[in-house]
Design a protein around this motif. Sequence first.
Motif, PDB file in Angstrom:
ATOM      1  N   ASP A   1     -21.825   7.684 -10.465  1.00 19.16           N
ATOM      2  CA  ASP A   1     -20.677   8.584  -9.391  1.00 19.16           C
ATOM      3  C   ASP A   1     -21.764   8.225  -7.817  1.00 19.16           C
ATOM      4  OD1 ASP A   1     -19.684  10.612  -8.314  1.00 19.16           O
ATOM      5  OD2 ASP A   1     -20.711  12.056  -9.891  1.00 19.16           O
ATOM      6  N   SER A   2     -21.024   7.445  -6.662  1.00 19.83           N
ATOM      7  CA  SER A   2     -21.828   7.828  -6.016  1.00 19.83           C
ATOM      8  C   SER A   2     -21.763   9.238  -4.914  1.00 19.83           C
ATOM      9  CB  SER A   2     -21.014   7.007  -5.058  1.00 19.83           C
ATOM     10  OG  SER A   2     -19.736   7.561  -3.829  1.00 19.83           O
ATOM     11  N   ASN A   3     -20.312   9.993  -5.257  1.00 21.86           N
ATOM     12  CA  ASN A   3     -20.585  11.262  -4.383  1.00 21.86           C
ATOM     13  C   ASN A   3     -20.912  12.963  -4.789  1.00 21.86           C
ATOM     14  OD1 ASN A   3     -18.615  11.583  -5.647  1.00 21.86           O
ATOM     15  ND2 ASN A   3     -17.025  11.968  -4.343  1.00 21.86           N
TER      16      ASN A   3
ATOM     17  N   ASP B   1     -19.060  14.056  -7.984  1.00 26.65           N
ATOM     18  CA  ASP B   1     -18.486  14.944  -8.138  1.00 26.65           C
ATOM     19  C   ASP B   1     -18.045  14.676  -9.864  1.00 26.65           C
ATOM     20  OD1 ASP B   1     -17.476  12.809  -8.382  1.00 26.65           O
ATOM     21  OD2 ASP B   1     -15.038  12.538  -7.064  1.00 26.65           O
TER      22      ASP B   1
ATOM     23  N   ILE C   1     -17.627  12.671 -11.238  1.00 23.57           N
ATOM     24  CA  ILE C   1     -16.714  11.014 -11.981  1.00 23.57           C
ATOM     25  C   ILE C   1     -17.368   9.623 -10.830  1.00 23.57           C
ATOM     26  CG2 ILE C   1     -14.429   9.979 -11.853  1.00 23.57           C
ATOM     27  CD1 ILE C   1     -13.487  13.456 -11.774  1.00 23.57           C
ATOM     28  N   GLY C   2     -17.112   8.417 -12.460  1.00 28.98           N
ATOM     29  CA  GLY C   2     -17.933   7.357 -11.139  1.00 28.98           C
ATOM     30  C   GLY C   2     -16.671   7.097 -10.128  1.00 28.98           C
ATOM     31  N   ASP C   3     -16.879   5.951  -8.825  1.00 36.57           N
ATOM     32  CA  ASP C   3     -15.947   5.671  -8.589  1.00 36.57           C
ATOM     33  C   ASP C   3     -16.597   4.152  -7.949  1.00 36.57           C
ATOM     34  OD1 ASP C   3     -18.367   5.696  -6.859  1.00 36.57           O
ATOM     35  OD2 ASP C   3     -18.437   8.634  -6.782  1.00 36.57           O
TER      36      ASP C   3
ATOM     37  N   ILE D   1      -9.805   9.545  -6.687  1.00 39.25           N
ATOM     38  CA  ILE D   1     -11.463  10.394  -7.563  1.00 39.25           C
ATOM     39  C   ILE D   1     -12.046   8.719  -7.164  1.00 39.25           C
ATOM     40  CG2 ILE D   1     -10.484  11.968  -8.958  1.00 39.25           C
ATOM     41  CD1 ILE D   1     -10.536   9.992 -11.260  1.00 39.25           C
TER      42      ILE D   1
END
Length: 510
Positions: free
Chosen positions: A19-21, A23, A25-27, A72
């Motif tokens: 998860d980069s941000n 939130d 959730i992985g992205d 997302i």
Amino acid sequence: MNWWEETVFYEIYMPSFNDSNQDGIGDFRGITGKIDYLKELGIGGIWLTPYYPSPKVDNGYDISDYFSIDPIYGNWEDFNLFIKKAHDANIRVIVDLVVNHTSDEHTWFIESRSSHNNPKRDWYIWRKQPNNWESFFGGSAWTLDENTKAYYYHSFSEKQVDLNWTHSEVKQAIFEVIDFWIDKGIDGFRLDVINNLSTSCSFKDNPYDEEGKQIHLNDVNQPGILEAIKSIEEHVKKRNSSLFTVGEISSDRLDLIEQYAGPDLLDVTFNFNFGSLEKLDIDEMFLQLKQMKETYQENRYPTLFFGSHDMPRFWNRLASKDLRVYQLLAALLLTSRGVPFIYYGDELGTGDFVPHSLEEIKDIQAINRYHDEKNKNKTDQAALLEANKVNRDRSRASIQWWDKKQDHSWIGFAKKNPDEKQIFQWFKQLLALRKKYYRAIYDYQILNKENDLIYYQLGKVVVLLNFGKKTKLDNKWGNLDMLLSNGKVQVSNEQIIITDKTTWIGKVRV
Ligand SMILES: [Ca+2]
Ligand SMILES: [Ca+2]
């Protein structure tokens, strides 16, 4: 030689990998940030689970738009950057193609259900009366749609509606999806439950076994399925013959799994006979290896995996949290003949995540089971216990990449292994060894088992996997040089003495 014959793949479960941000959730940016890590590990291919817009009743395996990215996970810029970074690192990318069904929120189905006369009515499967087919997630596979007073077919959730593969427009529409993603630069497809495609309209009731459990005889592997897969394969390969296809065949019967791959068919299929053993059974594992050796020859390959988003982590399931056994299994995975798939986190010895309440469960299959048990008047605790037995969340938890505690994740955090650094090094060494010495073309010169010692030779490489106690083996090879080992092994010209639960990989000296 095809690139995928020499590639070790890595399955990324989209929402849980990185998860980069923050939130929860992985992205795509998270995956891009791990390209160097995957390169260091020695990965040559990534399999992405679905990242398309979806109501997520089955975590993205219910697609509502085939031509977009779920926001997302990022935007097009993020996706393109990821593909570029992966390709720059010589890592190819295959994506999940889910074409047995769409979400009920897909516009195709919204149109189909709107009236009997809609042009897309027959893109899905409608009947006045249901037959006895059961959903793989439990309950009837048919749901009444009040609007047109007809039942639609869904082999999984009622929100995952089966496409009608006897309809030529459906096939054309899916070809457009395939073209779209090829144009985006991907290197192949993983075809979800591909033997479930509904290619017949006979609707014969399914029989039951002695225990009253339904046998899925007429709803999967239907007449016409091989032709449908051939047409998909032909379409993909016509675009670019180096594109790779791997099919998920919902069966653990090797004879059945095997018939879906071959010239004009899929490149490979997932071998659930080997990969999804429920517990460590050396005899059974060896038997399956033997069968794979006999079934796949010359330019045909099985797939090798001990983990996926549908089964518990093999740290728990097969290794029973024993580091030495885990190392043996990793060596087997990465030195035997076939196309290996590592499931994200397996290279760190990640363990099962176990939800402690209904609220923590995300997997629809486990939620359904929980409610079934509650309907049988079970207590919350008893229902939870039963639900967790089939709970696929166990292997879907988020990886905690940093020592600093992260706040939240859409699901829990995966169980960290105290020996993760050592396990990562072990995987890395095995991958490097595979790259250096193995060509998938090598057949087994030897594949044998004595007591709990499985040993084989591929090319010049000799692999000894001693799952049991300290044992001896006649030296059939003469001079051997060690390539990798994690235990005491004495090699003389007559015999090899190998300590318990030890991996030893060597090379025949020429
Ligand atoms: Ca995120
Ligand atoms: Ca189907």
